[in-house]
Design an enzyme around this catalytic site. Sequence first.
Site: not given
Ligand code: AP5
Ligand code: MG
Length: 368
Positions: A192, A267, A306, A312, A324
Amino acid sequence: MIQLHDKYFKRFLSEKEILLAVQRVADQVAADYKDKTPIFVGVLNGSFMFVSDFLKAYPHPCEVSFVKLSSYQGLTSTGIVETLLDLPDNIEGRSVIILEDIIDTGRTLKELVHLFSNTNVKEFKIASLFYKAEVYNGEYAIDYFGLEIPDRFIVGYGLDYKELGRNFREVYQLNQKHMINLVLFGKPGAGKGTQAQFLKEQYNLQHISTGDVFRYNIKNGTDLGTLAKSYIDKGDLVPDEVTIKMLEDEVAKNQEADGFIFDGFPRTVAQAEALDNFLESKDMKINATIALEANDEVLIQRLLERGKVSGRTDDQDKDKIRNRFDEYNSKTAPLKTYYEEQGKFHSVNGIGTIAEITERLTKVIEGL
Ligand code: AP5
Ligand code: MG
């Protein structure tokens, strides 16, 4: 309809409506300050028209002065508010009434309150022409206002879009018809954040990742950060009320965006409903929810990889990653049906090179 730079605006308030609102503020203040000779302090640049018309409508003895906060708005590390134009020096023991064109989230106001808290004024009041009560989240109660308005991006009568539009006699609001608002949907590690970087450039959108906003708060040791950390460290979702409020603030801060990419929000069904209601109140809507699909094994590999460099904590441990995914499956996955029922759900294969996936997303967006 008028155009300023790249954006279109439509008429919102006539000159007559504005002047009536000015008169309302002047009448309220006049009733309280008849015998006190207050000093009115206008906040530049936006308030110059309001100050001028206000003074013409104010019937009693008064003085006038101006302040200007630096464009870097915030407290410095020493807790001092940066001003470009200093406070008048004759304010000791006086009644100071700030004249603001508009109060929205209250960020500027907070700085003004702080600025005046270091002076020996007798009293300090706020009079604003426009007041966006629904987004205001400051502690200070607004003393006087002329007109409560919904949270729209407005220009004219002193207010600008990138410095243009201040000279209009009327107030205009941004026309939202051409906005694109996307939800990027997908499990942790689906890409994402990675894809949002490309899409935001391509379509000039504002990227809001709730995860990034939480991490920013954690890094800066805010109350919100401390609260969020206790959930994020375990891989649990942060409670809805906290997250929804935070998201609304982020949107409010970016009023002039051509659209938004919501990454990691909503979410839960409660968040999705809150988002729909919130956007509707702003004459906006979600155009599409696009899911990046990939299987757990690929995702776990990406996250662990990562985790070695990102710092993280939620990426460094398989159990937390699993948690997660569990949170996603039980609370977030049901949103698929929510958006399918609205005819807005699109699914994209999230495995391949980053460029290939951007291409797939672009196809969906072009087809909207
Ligand atoms: P990346 O692009 O970072 O993926 P992402 O989908 O953004 O993954 P996140 O880890 O950010 O998702 P998340 O939903 O768990 O975390 P968030 O920060 O939102 O890619 C991941 C990796 O893969 C990178 O290293 C990238 O380089 C690699 N990659 C990407 N595309 C690739 C490809 N095509 N091929 C190979 N490699 C690739 O949330 C964190 C925490 O915050 C949650 O767990 C929760 O506790 C809290 N939180 C956030 N939002 C909410 C909400 N709305 N409600 C409640 N709690 C929330
Ligand atoms: Mg993200």
